[in-house]
Enzyme design. Structure first.
Site, PDB file in Angstrom:
ATOM      1  CE  LYS A   1       3.075   1.254   3.701  1.00 50.22           C
ATOM      2  NZ  LYS A   1       2.408   0.804   4.582  1.00 50.22           N
TER       3      LYS A   1
ATOM      4  CD  GLU B   1      11.393  -4.633   5.991  1.00 49.78           C
ATOM      5  OE1 GLU B   1      12.320  -4.673   6.421  1.00 49.78           O
ATOM      6  OE2 GLU B   1       9.931  -4.155   6.138  1.00 49.78           O
TER       7      GLU B   1
ATOM      8  CG  PHE C   1       0.862  -4.401  15.223  1.00 47.77           C
ATOM      9  CD1 PHE C   1       0.651  -3.728  15.740  1.00 47.77           C
ATOM     10  CD2 PHE C   1      -0.102  -5.842  15.115  1.00 47.77           C
ATOM     11  CE1 PHE C   1      -0.859  -2.580  15.063  1.00 47.77           C
ATOM     12  CE2 PHE C   1      -1.496  -5.161  15.229  1.00 47.77           C
ATOM     13  CZ  PHE C   1      -1.461  -3.375  15.612  1.00 47.77           C
TER      14      PHE C   1
ATOM     15  CE  LYS D   1      14.495  -2.781  11.533  1.00 48.50           C
ATOM     16  NZ  LYS D   1      13.001  -3.190  12.422  1.00 48.50           N
TER      17      LYS D   1
ATOM     18  CB  CYS E   1       5.577   0.527   8.140  1.00 48.75           C
ATOM     19  SG  CYS E   1       5.653  -0.859   7.912  1.00 48.75           S
TER      20      CYS E   1
ATOM     21  CB  THR F   1      -0.695  -0.210   1.513  1.00 47.05           C
ATOM     22  OG1 THR F   1      -0.276   0.101   2.273  1.00 47.05           O
ATOM     23  CG2 THR F   1      -1.964  -0.619   0.871  1.00 47.05           C
TER      24      THR F   1
HETATM   25  P1  NAD Z   1       6.688  -6.272  -0.094  1.00 50.50           P
HETATM   26  O1  NAD Z   1       6.424  -4.817  -1.162  1.00 50.50           O
HETATM   27  O2  NAD Z   1       7.357  -6.331   0.475  1.00 50.50           O
HETATM   28  O3  NAD Z   1       5.666  -6.646  -0.805  1.00 50.50           O
HETATM   29  C1  NAD Z   1       4.178  -7.743  -1.127  1.00 50.50           C
HETATM   30  C2  NAD Z   1       4.367  -7.866  -2.412  1.00 50.50           C
HETATM   31  O4  NAD Z   1       2.778  -7.885  -3.414  1.00 50.50           O
HETATM   32  C3  NAD Z   1       5.087  -8.606  -3.638  1.00 50.50           C
HETATM   33  O5  NAD Z   1       6.150  -9.002  -3.951  1.00 50.50           O
HETATM   34  C4  NAD Z   1       4.320  -7.587  -4.748  1.00 50.50           C
HETATM   35  O6  NAD Z   1       5.081  -8.551  -5.997  1.00 50.50           O
HETATM   36  C5  NAD Z   1       2.566  -8.116  -4.243  1.00 50.50           C
HETATM   37  N1  NAD Z   1       1.554  -8.710  -4.883  1.00 50.50           N
HETATM   38  C6  NAD Z   1       1.542  -6.895  -5.152  1.00 50.50           C
HETATM   39  N2  NAD Z   1       0.648  -6.835  -5.660  1.00 50.50           N
HETATM   40  C7  NAD Z   1      -0.026  -7.619  -5.924  1.00 50.50           C
HETATM   41  C8  NAD Z   1      -1.083  -8.682  -6.499  1.00 50.50           C
HETATM   42  N3  NAD Z   1      -2.566  -7.866  -7.232  1.00 50.50           N
HETATM   43  N4  NAD Z   1      -1.380 -10.034  -6.009  1.00 50.50           N
HETATM   44  C9  NAD Z   1      -0.158 -10.546  -5.763  1.00 50.50           C
HETATM   45  N5  NAD Z   1       0.696  -9.696  -4.922  1.00 50.50           N
HETATM   46  C10 NAD Z   1       0.840  -8.771  -5.425  1.00 50.50           C
HETATM   47  O7  NAD Z   1       4.944  -5.389   1.257  1.00 50.50           O
HETATM   48  P2  NAD Z   1       5.271  -5.793   2.411  1.00 50.50           P
HETATM   49  O8  NAD Z   1       6.754  -4.892   3.222  1.00 50.50           O
HETATM   50  O9  NAD Z   1       5.223  -7.375   3.174  1.00 50.50           O
HETATM   51  O10 NAD Z   1       4.041  -5.019   2.976  1.00 50.50           O
HETATM   52  C11 NAD Z   1       2.634  -5.136   2.702  1.00 50.50           C
HETATM   53  C12 NAD Z   1       1.603  -4.688   3.669  1.00 50.50           C
HETATM   54  O11 NAD Z   1       1.838  -4.658   4.641  1.00 50.50           O
HETATM   55  C13 NAD Z   1       1.931  -2.771   3.511  1.00 50.50           C
HETATM   56  O12 NAD Z   1       0.157  -2.712   3.317  1.00 50.50           O
HETATM   57  C14 NAD Z   1       2.742  -2.977   4.578  1.00 50.50           C
HETATM   58  O13 NAD Z   1       2.616  -1.537   5.129  1.00 50.50           O
HETATM   59  C15 NAD Z   1       2.207  -3.696   5.582  1.00 50.50           C
HETATM   60  N6  NAD Z   1       3.471  -3.973   6.250  1.00 50.50           N
HETATM   61  C16 NAD Z   1       4.618  -4.035   6.518  1.00 50.50           C
HETATM   62  C17 NAD Z   1       5.392  -4.480   7.813  1.00 50.50           C
HETATM   63  C18 NAD Z   1       6.805  -4.788   7.204  1.00 50.50           C
HETATM   64  O14 NAD Z   1       7.308  -4.616   8.144  1.00 50.50           O
HETATM   65  N7  NAD Z   1       7.246  -5.358   5.542  1.00 50.50           N
HETATM   66  C19 NAD Z   1       4.578  -4.573   8.646  1.00 50.50           C
HETATM   67  C20 NAD Z   1       3.109  -4.719   8.921  1.00 50.50           C
HETATM   68  C21 NAD Z   1       2.908  -4.666   7.911  1.00 50.50           C
END
Ligand code: NAD
Length: 443
Positions: free
Chosen positions: A270, A159, A156, A327, A267, A87
């Protein structure tokens, strides 16, 4: 309900899918990125996350964890479908929901029976209801009168400690408006329920806002202590003692009181911007969070000003930089403060020599692609070679134990900017270097 699908196999989706398979569930992880799925099928893990490769290998071998690019197969495989798609921020700072809504639409095209759609992505308040509308509209187009529920289950994890965070969370938040889907989620997390993890059952909107409120609060703590550190520099006070004394107050807590070059990652930056935008859309001023966003951007610039002042200008200078990841413990460079700081140093005329134990590839391919004034180095000492200043930007453990005498010999200048406060000022000064931390008292 012992099979689940996870749509989006990134940091959150891959960890969620792997950990749920470790809980004994059958999991299908789906992603539109064919290269990522091919890697996983061939036993390669596309992200750096400690402990993850072994856990994936174990559960793949046990037949509980599979990977696919086939959305139809992922939808039909499981009654419960987790969304963990990105997102990212749109132009105006609001969260871009295209991936969430595309996934919802695809689910509507392929489902043939009752589904629970569980949103783990961080999404603006009201997105759960939008997902419901998109799925309903997709089903109507097919003339399919199928039943489904949408649940918000914000994530929550951090990484770098994602597996531990997922397996031992402080709490599980489940936003839903009916008992059936609540009970299904409780069953999925039964392993955590049995070890007395607190569960908070709430409305969809409340769960969505819990995530933004939590991240914005943590970001505020960091921005706050950064400003206190800046003040410490001006008034000859020591921020480490201040943070320790503050943290002993149970109402404040000791975490997230370490000053640095500004928070980064996929996170906090954004989510703080998105929360300001959500407030605007509802006519509610989120002025504190808005200040945090601006303070954090200024903090990055302030780090460059500090280096520039220490070097009496950047033009023609060589700056060694330790750390690209936002980090320690991750290869993630998204919104890392290192990126704008390195760009600004280069724009000021400095040649930058950089080293990071995990994040060089991502920086080279993505965030810093095409930056000519940049040399990627073999290790910390290589980054210091011929440098006028050495700057620590990421708190990797291996940067805490540098051979300072060797660093001093490798450099041509003396400036040592410890922008994570990893060292004692005297220790660095003892090696003939000129120490500058954030809000630290010098002897
Ligand atoms: P990321 O970019 O690492 O992974 C997202 C994956 O989704 C990618 O591999 C992408 O190819 C895939 N994707 C995109 N559109 C798609 C679709 N229509 N169908 C199938 N796959 C699709 O993202 P992330 O860091 O895992 O974050 C995902 C969500 O979780 C975000 O909203 C983020 O804010 C939230 N979040 C992230 C963290 C973190 O530490 N990274 C922690 C808590 C919440």
């Amino acid at each position: 309900m012992n099979t689940i699908s996870v749509i989006g196999t990134g940091y959150v989706g891959l960890v969620t899918g792997t950990c749920l398979s470790e809980f004994g569930l059958n999991v299908v992880c789906m992603d539109t990125d064919a290269a990522k799925i091919r890697d996983l099928e061939q036993g390669r893990v596309p992200i750096f996350e400690p402990g993850l490769p072994a856990l994936i290998a174990k559960n793949v071998a046990a037949g509980r964890l599979r990977f696919t690019t086939d959305m139809a197969a992922a939808v039909s495989a499981a009654p419960v479908i987790f969304l963990a798609v990105p997102t990212p921020p749109g132009e105006d700072g609001s969260a871009d929901l295209q991936h969430v809504l595309a996934a919802a639409d695809a689910i509507a095209r392929h489902m043939t029976e009752y589904k629970v759609i569980v949103n783990k992505s961080t999404v603006p308040i009201g997105t759960g209801r939008r997902v419901r509308e998109v799925v309903r509209a997709g089903l109507d187009r097919r003339g399919a009168g199928l039943d489904f529920d949408v649940v918000s289950n914000p994530e929550f994890l951090r990484e770098g400690s994602a597996i531990r965070d997922f397996m031992h969370p402080d709490r599980i938040v489940i936003g839903s408006d009916n008992a059936k889907s609540r009970e299904i989620l409780r069953e999925i997390y039964n392993v955590l329920y049995l070890i007395d993890t607190p569960f908070i059952f709430t409305s969809l909107e409340t769960a969505e806002l819990v995530k933004y409120a939590s991240n914005a609060f943590l970001a505020t703590k960091i921005a706050f202590i950064n400003e206190v550190a800046n003040l410490c520099d001006a008034v000859r006070a020591d921020v480490r003692d201040i943070a320790r004394a503050m943290g002993m107050d149970g109402r404040i807590g000791k975490y997230f009181l370490h000053p640095g070059p500004g928070f980064g990652g996929s996170c906090f930056p954004k989510d703080t911007k998105a929360l300001v935008k959500i407030g605007q859309e509802h006519g509610v001023s989120m002025s504190i969070v808005d200040s945090v966003v601006r303070a954090n951007e200024f903090q990055r610039h302030r780090m460059v000003m500090k280096i520039e002042a220490g070097l009496a200008g950047l033009e023609g200078k060589v700056v060694g930089v330790l750390g690209l990841a936002f980090k320690q413990g991750t290869d993630d460079v998204r919104e890392s403060s290192s990126i704008p700081i390195i760009r600004e140093l280069a724009a000021g005329g400095a040649a930058v020599r950089v080293y990071d134990p995990q994040a060089m590839d991502n920086a080279r391919k993505l965030a810093l692609a095409g930056l000519d004034a940049l040399t990627y180095c073999a290790d910390e000492y290589d980054a210091a070679a011929g440098a006028d200043a050495l700057v620590i930007l990421t708190e990797w453990n291996q940067f805490r134990h540098l051979d300072l005498a060797r660093i001093a010999r490798a450099m041509r200048g003396r400036r040592f900017f410890d922008l994570r406060n990893l060292y004692e000022p005297d220790e660095v000064a003892g090696s003939g270097l000129i120490y500058e931390g954030l809000g630290r008292l010098q002897a």
